[in-house]
Design a protein around this motif. Structure first.
Motif, PDB file in Angstrom:
ATOM      1  N   GLU A 145     -15.169  -7.921  18.763  1.00 36.91           N
ATOM      2  CA  GLU A 145     -15.917  -8.648  17.566  1.00 36.91           C
ATOM      3  C   GLU A 145     -15.733 -10.005  17.224  1.00 36.91           C
ATOM      4  N   HIS A 167      -3.847  -0.926  11.733  1.00 35.80           N
ATOM      5  CA  HIS A 167      -4.933  -1.834  12.136  1.00 35.80           C
ATOM      6  C   HIS A 167      -6.280  -1.458  11.526  1.00 35.80           C
ATOM      7  N   PRO A 168      -6.420  -0.466  11.418  1.00 37.36           N
ATOM      8  CA  PRO A 168      -7.929   0.008  10.585  1.00 37.36           C
ATOM      9  C   PRO A 168      -7.823  -0.832   9.196  1.00 37.36           C
ATOM     10  N   ARG A 169      -6.754  -0.732   8.306  1.00 38.77           N
ATOM     11  CA  ARG A 169      -6.635  -1.144   7.236  1.00 38.77           C
ATOM     12  C   ARG A 169      -6.670  -2.734   7.193  1.00 38.77           C
ATOM     13  N   LYS A 201     -16.142 -12.113   4.636  1.00 38.98           N
ATOM     14  CA  LYS A 201     -17.514 -12.289   3.713  1.00 38.98           C
ATOM     15  C   LYS A 201     -17.438 -13.190   2.595  1.00 38.98           C
ATOM     16  N   ALA A 213      -8.179  -4.513   9.533  1.00 43.96           N
ATOM     17  CA  ALA A 213      -9.809  -4.808   9.790  1.00 43.96           C
ATOM     18  C   ALA A 213     -10.531  -4.745   8.779  1.00 43.96           C
ATOM     19  N   THR A 214     -10.455  -3.885   7.964  1.00 42.56           N
ATOM     20  CA  THR A 214     -11.236  -3.816   6.643  1.00 42.56           C
ATOM     21  C   THR A 214     -10.883  -4.918   5.773  1.00 42.56           C
ATOM     22  N   HIS A 215      -9.746  -5.272   5.696  1.00 41.88           N
ATOM     23  CA  HIS A 215      -9.288  -6.291   4.865  1.00 41.88           C
ATOM     24  C   HIS A 215      -9.849  -7.823   5.193  1.00 41.88           C
ATOM     25  N   SER A 260       0.729  -1.074   0.000  1.00 40.33           N
ATOM     26  CA  SER A 260       0.224  -0.042  -0.083  1.00 40.33           C
ATOM     27  C   SER A 260       0.815   1.366   0.023  1.00 40.33           C
ATOM     28  N   GLN A 294     -12.694  -8.018   7.061  1.00 40.32           N
ATOM     29  CA  GLN A 294     -13.982  -7.866   6.827  1.00 40.32           C
ATOM     30  C   GLN A 294     -14.243  -8.406   5.375  1.00 40.32           C
ATOM     31  N   ASN A 295     -13.671  -8.054   4.208  1.00 40.06           N
ATOM     32  CA  ASN A 295     -13.838  -8.267   3.042  1.00 40.06           C
ATOM     33  C   ASN A 295     -13.588  -9.780   3.002  1.00 40.06           C
ATOM     34  N   TRP A 296     -12.498 -10.371   3.380  1.00 40.34           N
ATOM     35  CA  TRP A 296     -12.054 -11.993   3.583  1.00 40.34           C
ATOM     36  C   TRP A 296     -13.129 -12.608   4.145  1.00 40.34           C
TER      37      TRP A 296
END
Length: 197
Positions: A120, A86-88, A98, A90-92, A41, A94-96
């Protein structure tokens, strides 16, 4: 369902995660994904260089030893680095998550309790090992000095503090016993899901 898997550095979280993987359970290794995101990134790279300086990256990529030496001696820098990464992650995750089709998944992360990520998760599994074993593993794995290991350990909660919040725990000393315990926990989780406990 999300099962959080955590433990102190050198406790053998990745070994335990590997046993779940062999049982067909999808496993997300947060630390590995964090390192990958830090490498690929451009936004993360820019923010880390602003925080830690140009030496945080080499021609080959992430300068992990340099970063560890800086952040594990400075709580503020560690918090700032975590706030970038960490926020990035966490988003990654959630996508995984799903995309998975399994009764439950494992989310393995070193500081799930410390950063509040355990809230969570539906269940928490703590991996432990005696201190002398953890130190020996880290000396072999990372070629780290005792001082470097202790600096990293100071940034994590004690096992006793984590134990109070864990649903399951595995003392990871002997592989056969660890594997058997993972199998029992796996069956227990499946039973709880089936019976909607």
């Amino acid at each position: 369902m999300i099962v959080g898997l955590t433990g102190g550095i050198g406790s053998g979280k990745t070994t335990v995660a590997g046993f779940f993987k062999k049982l067909g359970i999808p496993v997300y290794i947060a630390d590995e994904e964090a390192k990958r995101l830090m490498m690929i990134s451009p936004e993360i790279r820019k923010e880390i260089i602003q925080l830690l300086g140009q030496d945080a990256y080499t021609i080959d990529g992430l300068n992990r030893k340099y970063i560890a030496a800086k952040v594990f001696k400075d709580k503020y820098l560690l918090e700032q680095l975590n706030a970038i990464v960490h926020p990035r992650v966490a988003t990654h995750f959630q996508n995984w998550y799903k995309q998975q089709d399994s009764p439950y998944v494992i989310k393995e992360a070193a500081i799930l309790f410390e950063n509040g990520g355990y809230k969570e998760c539906d269940f928490m599994l703590l991996v432990t090992a005696p201190m002398h074993i953890r130190i020996e593993r880290l000396k072999k794995r990372d070629n780290s000095s005792i001082e470097e290991i202790k600096d990293r350990m100071k940034a994590q909660w004690s096992d006793a503090k984590k134990q109070a919040l864990a649903d399951f725990s595995v003392e990871n000393i002997y592989m056969d016993q660890t594997k058997e315990k993972v199998f029992r926990i796996h069956n227990h989780i499946l039973l709880r899901i089936t019976r909607n406990w």
